[in-house]
Design an enzyme around this catalytic site. Structure first.
Site: not given
Ligand code: F6P
Length: 351
Positions: A136, A171, A283-284
């Protein structure tokens, strides 16, 4: 014959990763462990964030454990969103286990929640230092957190891909991205991906404006548009879209769903066929970028350096191109929302 070190009581440094995972955690762990071992410390891996300190759940964290982890996403230590200050008994166990484990110091790797706990413990007199993590990028007192660069590269790639299909089908494509209450991911990936509309929590969403921007673009000859919206963006009336009412241990709601709401409105009001993509946890995941590997490595080294110098209550931070130490207290005291100078670039680009 036993080595001389075996007869000594080695100093111990604990390492934990808390909160949402992100690419770059393993590079931090690896660097901190390498430095710790070099200085004659024993590194103790605390599993699953603060939960591991509550439950006395640890793992060996020697050179063997960190071998090959540099390019790996996630965290070899596991993580959780456990807030030990939520329950009196949990924080009591954290205090007891910290002492029972014989930790000289603890390196907490995390975002505002994990480092908030680290700060409280430090104020209680425990030897804690921190390293700033989060996709974030909303942590104060550091130019950037590790994980953010990887996330914006993933989102930029997604926007590039959506461009080609949007253009073929004429679109509007709405992309919902993470970032909680800060618009860093939406803003930077939106700029990098050449989005046509970028919606962030810091600026209330005006649907009339969004639709008129799309109409203007399409009447000017373009037959597709890309809209990037941060999950925490709010409508002008102040409404935020959440997945459920329930709060987590740190008082956060689960955001998500604004992309669909906006997509439906765009289609209804402009008549343009619209599709919505929610990138979510993609994204993670996965391997960290070279930038995040280097930044994570520098943060890991700095965190261990703070331990060696007994400079507790501090967090490793990036200032310009230098890694410095900042007080944990300052880092967690307020959320770092987007730089409005950066947002103004968007206003110029989009007219
Ligand atoms: O803080 C990182 C984050 O990926 C945020 O962007 C998102 O809102 C949240 O964590 C999602 O959390 P979880 O992994 O608990 O769904």
């Amino acid at each position: 014959m036993k080595k001389k070190e075996d007869f000594r009581i080695m100093k111990k440094v604990g390492i934990l990763t808390g909160g949402g995972d992100c690419p770059g955690l393993n590079p931090v762990i690896r660097a901190a462990v390498k430095y710790a071992v070099k200085e004659g410390y024993q590194a103790v891996g605390i599993k699953n964030g603060w939960k591991g300190l509550v439950e006395n759940d640890t793992m060996e964290l020697g050179l063997k454990a960190i071998s090959g982890i540099l390019p790996k996403g996630g965290t070899i230590l596991g993580t959780s969103r456990t807030n030990p200050y939520k329950k009196e008994n949990d924080i009591k166990k954290v205090r007891e286990n910290f002492k029972a484990m014989g930790l000289e110091a603890l390196i907490a790797i995390g975002g505002e929640d994990t480092l908030g706990v680290a700060n409280k413990l430090s104020k209680e007199g425990f030897n804690v230092v921190g390293a700033p993590k989060t996709i974030d990028n909303d942590l104060s007192c550091t130019d950037v957190t590790f994980g953010f660069d990887t996330a914006i590269n993933i989102v930029t790639d997604a926007i590039d891909r959506l461009h080609t299909t949007a253009e073929s089908h004429h679109r509007v494509m709405v992309v919902e991205v993470m970032g909680r209450h800060a618009g860093w991911i939406a803003l930077e990936s939106g700029i990098a991906g050449g989005a046509d509309v970028i919606l962030i929590p810091e600026v209330p969403v005006d649907l009339d404006e969004v639709c008129s921007a799309i109409r203007k673009r399409h009447s000017g000859g373009k037959n597709f548009s890309i809209v990037v919206v941060a999950e925490g963006a709010q409508f002008k009336e102040g409404t935020m879209v959440t997945q459920e009412e329930k709060l987590d241990a740190f008082g956060h709601v689960r955001l998500g769903g604004i992309g669909q709401r906006i997509g439906d409105e765009i289609e209804k009001r402009t008549g343009n066929e619209t599709r919505v993509t929610v990138l979510g946890h993609l994204q993670r995941g996965g391997t960290p970028t070279a930038f995040d590997r280097v930044l994570g490595t520098r943060f890991g080294i700095k965190a261990m350096e703070l331990v060696l110098k007994k400079d507790y209550g501090k967090m490793a931070s990036l200032a310009g191109n230098k890694i410095i130490a900042v007080p944990l207290e300052a880092a967690v005291s307020e959320l770092k929302t987007v730089d409005m100078d950066l947002y103004n670039i968007v206003k110029i680009l989009f007219g």
